[in-house]
Motif scaffolding. Sequence first.
Motif, PDB file in Angstrom:
ATOM      1  N   GLY A  20       0.779  -1.228   0.000  1.00  0.00           N
ATOM      2  CA  GLY A  20       0.000   0.000   0.000  1.00  0.00           C
ATOM      3  C   GLY A  20       0.812   1.281   0.000  1.00  0.00           C
ATOM      4  N   LYS A  21       2.128   1.153  -0.178  1.00  0.00           N
ATOM      5  CA  LYS A  21       2.971   2.355  -0.279  1.00  0.00           C
ATOM      6  C   LYS A  21       4.147   2.018  -1.178  1.00  0.00           C
ATOM      7  N   LEU A  22       4.806   3.039  -1.675  1.00  0.00           N
ATOM      8  CA  LEU A  22       5.935   2.795  -2.573  1.00  0.00           C
ATOM      9  C   LEU A  22       7.014   1.996  -1.851  1.00  0.00           C
ATOM     10  N   VAL A  23       7.616   1.083  -2.592  1.00  0.00           N
ATOM     11  CA  VAL A  23       8.641   0.222  -2.015  1.00  0.00           C
ATOM     12  C   VAL A  23       9.966   0.548  -2.692  1.00  0.00           C
ATOM     13  N   GLU A  24      10.912   1.114  -1.917  1.00  0.00           N
ATOM     14  CA  GLU A  24      12.205   1.512  -2.502  1.00  0.00           C
ATOM     15  C   GLU A  24      13.017   0.290  -2.900  1.00  0.00           C
ATOM     16  N   GLU A  25      13.139  -0.615  -1.950  1.00  0.00           N
ATOM     17  CA  GLU A  25      13.978  -1.786  -2.181  1.00  0.00           C
ATOM     18  C   GLU A  25      13.143  -3.057  -2.080  1.00  0.00           C
ATOM     19  N   PRO A  26      12.515  -3.432  -3.170  1.00  0.00           N
ATOM     20  CA  PRO A  26      11.654  -4.617  -3.075  1.00  0.00           C
ATOM     21  C   PRO A  26      12.444  -5.872  -2.721  1.00  0.00           C
ATOM     22  N   LEU A  70       6.411 -17.450  -4.380  1.00  0.00           N
ATOM     23  CA  LEU A  70       7.351 -16.330  -4.274  1.00  0.00           C
ATOM     24  C   LEU A  70       6.592 -15.045  -4.535  1.00  0.00           C
ATOM     25  N   MET A  71       6.578 -14.148  -3.551  1.00  0.00           N
ATOM     26  CA  MET A  71       5.837 -12.896  -3.710  1.00  0.00           C
ATOM     27  C   MET A  71       6.769 -11.702  -3.644  1.00  0.00           C
ATOM     28  N   GLY A  72       6.748 -10.896  -4.686  1.00  0.00           N
ATOM     29  CA  GLY A  72       7.537  -9.671  -4.674  1.00  0.00           C
ATOM     30  C   GLY A  72       6.778  -8.592  -3.931  1.00  0.00           C
ATOM     31  N   VAL A  73       7.439  -7.989  -2.928  1.00  0.00           N
ATOM     32  CA  VAL A  73       6.790  -6.887  -2.222  1.00  0.00           C
ATOM     33  C   VAL A  73       6.622  -5.725  -3.202  1.00  0.00           C
ATOM     34  N   THR A  74       5.439  -5.124  -3.197  1.00  0.00           N
ATOM     35  CA  THR A  74       5.113  -4.081  -4.175  1.00  0.00           C
ATOM     36  C   THR A  74       4.077  -3.143  -3.576  1.00  0.00           C
ATOM     37  N   SER A  75       3.943  -1.968  -4.165  1.00  0.00           N
ATOM     38  CA  SER A  75       2.929  -1.040  -3.659  1.00  0.00           C
ATOM     39  C   SER A  75       1.532  -1.623  -3.917  1.00  0.00           C
ATOM     40  N   GLY A  76       1.382  -2.297  -5.060  1.00  0.00           N
ATOM     41  CA  GLY A  76       0.074  -2.803  -5.436  1.00  0.00           C
ATOM     42  C   GLY A  76      -0.674  -1.819  -6.315  1.00  0.00           C
ATOM     43  N   TYR A  77      -0.061  -0.640  -6.559  1.00  0.00           N
ATOM     44  CA  TYR A  77      -0.750   0.397  -7.322  1.00  0.00           C
ATOM     45  C   TYR A  77      -0.532   0.304  -8.829  1.00  0.00           C
ATOM     46  N   MET A  78       0.497  -0.432  -9.245  1.00  0.00           N
ATOM     47  CA  MET A  78       0.800  -0.444 -10.687  1.00  0.00           C
ATOM     48  C   MET A  78       1.577  -1.702 -11.023  1.00  0.00           C
ATOM     49  N   VAL A  79       1.744  -1.939 -12.306  1.00  0.00           N
ATOM     50  CA  VAL A  79       2.581  -3.034 -12.736  1.00  0.00           C
ATOM     51  C   VAL A  79       4.004  -2.699 -12.297  1.00  0.00           C
ATOM     52  N   ASP A  80       4.625  -3.634 -11.596  1.00  0.00           N
ATOM     53  CA  ASP A  80       5.859  -3.283 -10.893  1.00  0.00           C
ATOM     54  C   ASP A  80       7.059  -4.120 -11.383  1.00  0.00           C
ATOM     55  N   PRO A  81       7.831  -3.574 -12.333  1.00  0.00           N
ATOM     56  CA  PRO A  81       8.963  -4.331 -12.888  1.00  0.00           C
ATOM     57  C   PRO A  81      10.097  -4.517 -11.883  1.00  0.00           C
ATOM     58  N   LYS A  82      10.242  -3.566 -10.965  1.00  0.00           N
ATOM     59  CA  LYS A  82      11.296  -3.696  -9.946  1.00  0.00           C
ATOM     60  C   LYS A  82      11.029  -4.902  -9.068  1.00  0.00           C
ATOM     61  N   SER A  83       9.774  -5.019  -8.661  1.00  0.00           N
ATOM     62  CA  SER A  83       9.395  -6.144  -7.828  1.00  0.00           C
ATOM     63  C   SER A  83       9.532  -7.446  -8.613  1.00  0.00           C
ATOM     64  N   ALA A  84       9.141  -7.388  -9.888  1.00  0.00           N
ATOM     65  CA  ALA A  84       9.252  -8.581 -10.722  1.00  0.00           C
ATOM     66  C   ALA A  84      10.717  -9.010 -10.848  1.00  0.00           C
ATOM     67  N   LYS A  85      11.604  -8.024 -10.908  1.00  0.00           N
ATOM     68  CA  LYS A  85      13.022  -8.335 -11.092  1.00  0.00           C
ATOM     69  C   LYS A  85      13.574  -9.143  -9.909  1.00  0.00           C
ATOM     70  N   VAL A  86      13.190  -8.763  -8.693  1.00  0.00           N
ATOM     71  CA  VAL A  86      13.727  -9.508  -7.545  1.00  0.00           C
ATOM     72  C   VAL A  86      13.160 -10.923  -7.477  1.00  0.00           C
ATOM     73  N   VAL A  87      11.897 -11.067  -7.919  1.00  0.00           N
ATOM     74  CA  VAL A  87      11.331 -12.416  -7.962  1.00  0.00           C
ATOM     75  C   VAL A  87      12.060 -13.243  -9.018  1.00  0.00           C
ATOM     76  N   LEU A  88      12.269 -12.625 -10.167  1.00  0.00           N
ATOM     77  CA  LEU A  88      12.959 -13.326 -11.256  1.00  0.00           C
ATOM     78  C   LEU A  88      14.371 -13.735 -10.829  1.00  0.00           C
ATOM     79  N   ASP A  89      15.051 -12.844 -10.128  1.00  0.00           N
ATOM     80  CA  ASP A  89      16.406 -13.136  -9.643  1.00  0.00           C
ATOM     81  C   ASP A  89      16.429 -14.405  -8.790  1.00  0.00           C
ATOM     82  N   VAL A  90      15.533 -14.447  -7.813  1.00  0.00           N
ATOM     83  CA  VAL A  90      15.488 -15.621  -6.932  1.00  0.00           C
ATOM     84  C   VAL A  90      15.189 -16.878  -7.737  1.00  0.00           C
ATOM     85  N   LEU A  91      14.210 -16.773  -8.613  1.00  0.00           N
ATOM     86  CA  LEU A  91      13.793 -17.933  -9.396  1.00  0.00           C
ATOM     87  C   LEU A  91      14.952 -18.438 -10.261  1.00  0.00           C
TER      88      LEU A  91
END
Lengths: 259, 259, 259, 259
Positions: free
Chosen positions: B132-138, B190-211
């Motif tokens: 529910g808020k911007l996430v600097e470091e997902p 695996l859930m990337g922490v995200t604001s939930g307000y928009m499509v979030d490539p930063k969050s996707a990147k950390v999920v992709l990294d782990v995967l």
Amino acid sequence: MLEKVDVRFLKSPEEVGLENPVFIEGLPGIGHVGKLVADHLVNELKAEKVVEIYSHYFPPQVMVLEDGTIRMPKNEVYAWKSDGNGTDLLILVGDFQSISNEGHFELVNAYIDVAKKFSARMIYTLGGYGVGKLVEEPYVIGAANSPEIVEELKSYGVKFEPGEPGGGIIGASGLLLGVSELEGIPAACLMGVTSGYMVDPKSAKVVLDVLCKMLSLEVSVEALEERAKEMEKIIAQIKEMQEMAVQQWKSDEDLRYFR
Amino acid sequence: MLEKVDVRFLKSPEEVGLENPVFIEGLPGIGHVGKLVADHLVNELKAEKVVEIYSHYFPPQVMVLEDGTIRMPKNEVYAWKSDGNGTDLLILVGDFQSISNEGHFELVNAYIDVAKKFSARMIYTLGGYGVGKLVEEPYVIGAANSPEIVEELKSYGVKFEPGEPGGGIIGASGLLLGVSELEGIPAACLMGVTSGYMVDPKSAKVVLDVLCKMLSLEVSVEALEERAKEMEKIIAQIKEMQEMAVQQWKSDEDLRYFR
Amino acid sequence: MLEKVDVRFLKSPEEVGLENPVFIEGLPGIGHVGKLVADHLVNELKAEKVVEIYSHYFPPQVMVLEDGTIRMPKNEVYAWKSDGNGTDLLILVGDFQSISNEGHFELVNAYIDVAKKFSARMIYTLGGYGVGKLVEEPYVIGAANSPEIVEELKSYGVKFEPGEPGGGIIGASGLLLGVSELEGIPAACLMGVTSGYMVDPKSAKVVLDVLCKMLSLEVSVEALEERAKEMEKIIAQIKEMQEMAVQQWKSDEDLRYFR
Amino acid sequence: MLEKVDVRFLKSPEEVGLENPVFIEGLPGIGHVGKLVADHLVNELKAEKVVEIYSHYFPPQVMVLEDGTIRMPKNEVYAWKSDGNGTDLLILVGDFQSISNEGHFELVNAYIDVAKKFSARMIYTLGGYGVGKLVEEPYVIGAANSPEIVEELKSYGVKFEPGEPGGGIIGASGLLLGVSELEGIPAACLMGVTSGYMVDPKSAKVVLDVLCKMLSLEVSVEALEERAKEMEKIIAQIKEMQEMAVQQWKSDEDLRYFR
């Protein structure tokens, strides 16, 4: 006993004897453009009713006619044989689309099944595309389940603009295209641009024009305006009645819990 | 004829010939994190489509593409064979989750059935965890259907904090873990922490990294941001369209009661 | 594959070897009185889990536990063998009642089926009766599926006042009585009067007292207050989580329509 | 085990031995006119209960009676044999109509099936037609599934005015006419004009008068007013109870998500 989707053939496809007919869908929808065109065709061509469709997915009620008799909600398929060198037609018209999400799919399955039993070679679905303001010069926009049909429609003046119709095509007109594709049946949707605020005979006329040209049909359009006026009147009347009936039914709902 | 849950194999599991693949789910959801990662994998790996899934539990409509052709709502499973010493993959992507509660269970049953037919040895479900808020470091939080997998995920930097994700995991990403457990298939989310307000490539990147680390995959992440922008644009567009279409359909609903 | 109502016996009734047990239902409900009593019995008696019930009628989600593992929503039946001269018990506890009207009937059919497979001779359903204000001295009101049982309950201090419980008994506690009657199984409902505002250990205690007297059970009530506090805490926590999760899911719903 | 629509014959049609009876439906509805008439007939004629109908489409609850015993929601069919030269009757009365759209169709299928098993030759459905204001001199309006019956009803003073009842006839009273038509069973609906605000014995009296004349029945109407008063009292009481129960159940709903 009424099946969930109850398709009753008044005549077998063999008896009717159509030759690879074109199947046309015109159920109630935006501006009632599709219904207006399809009802008009049935009347002008004096097409013959060959299938009745009842369903648990229609509203749980009957309509009362002017003479005091009642009528179950139903959709119908009419057949029309051309005089030999034209195109035979199957025309789906009726009272309702589904009142539940899942019912849409089950009904469309049934429509496709009827089309296949009659060996339909092509499906046209008719509808309106509402733009929310009065339309001076209505035109027809299209969608189809193959690029070849898109090109063919263009040659008849049907417009294709990216992003239109927005949000896809909801209900039978849309699903019929999609399920047809999976079944290997060519299909297209013709949508008359309309305000969406009323039954729109002008919009219906342009859709009818395209359809007649494509199918080499000759159908008078004179009665169309008349039919629209009548339909408008009936709709206004029924809307008022429907609201009244539902209000009564609802306001009385608590009373139904008792004894 | 479209079944309630209609699973169509384009190739048989034997033809595809995967060896105990890992099954990855990335359907639309919070921040579209899961969908972004899964779509990206399909594209970067040039995975091959092997299954299409249609359902009465998707919205009763078709989408209209830029060229005027239509597309049925569907989910898809893609297969990717590693070059021998890596992990084979099955990737579930698509348009929708169920629009009814019970549909979720029936669709998940179908996904599990596909995974079993391909002898999947493990299931990863991907999603976003909205704060529910911007996430600097997902970062990535996890859940799994056995303590052993929890430990393994931790060793890859996945965080586990009591009470997170709050309220459990709703929809396919959650149910897949639960039903997998009953079927004896190891599974993790695996859930990337995200604001939930928009499509979030930063969050996707950390999920992709782990995967990628867990599966020893090498996948460029460059296109991810690009893909997210495009996805955002398409979503904005479609949201507007969808609203317009539903409004039209609804505002016109009374009219559909008539004749 | 998860059936709509998926009843899984961990042990067969023969293996368990109960003798005409009494079946006790304590699912979530008003003031969680029934659940509190039933959970307490399972714990104090160290009853053995013999059946797990999963269902499409539960919410489409999994819960995430403190250690990062997940749990499918489920209801459970526990068995307890008395030391020979007491009453054997089957105790139904769990996470949810049905989230759809029709699901209630299908789940109750399943509960009755379990009771019959174990040759249960009597069914007690436990619940709360909310009066909307604090209750200084809670007592137990009852309902039963035969006048004889009503008389028996009265002899144990259960109160019967005309018009109470108002509006009948909703959900599993009610339907179990009704379907039992049709199946020829004696059944009664014990409801602890409660405010309805919170988990109520005082109300649970009076219900437990009646039940223990009727079944000649000896169960410490000490842990009850402790258990209620803990339950209250968990509920507060989960409520908050649940709301958060549903909000996320909903707020993101439009995003799910796309591509 | 309770079927979705569970029809239980207490006696076989052969045992009952009616001769081509007339089937009368009087379920809860507008002004409870239909229910009042049908319940009155059952009581005055001392008709015998021959069928009980339970259903998943009724509310998931039981009613608690004055003496503390419970009762499943159900509808019932009563049989009455005339003394030889009159008309045998089947009378459908009960607690509820369906709580879902599709349930209406399934229940009506069941009612028709009962009528056919008893070789009913005609179906009358009874109801109220609410006009939203006090009605000094109530009268009966009608609808039927053939023009011949319309004419016959007119000869008994039943009124037919175009556009009435507006919006058709919702629920069992309407669908029974429609499905009867498809099954080849003559059927008519008699609606007493009523305000719709309360249980209306005056309206019920005029409906009863017409029915008795048509069927050459002799039934005292004295108890009707009394019965209406009692019904009104019970309804008020139950409405209050019902609201209380549903409120409790709802307000507590969040609590049910836990553990």
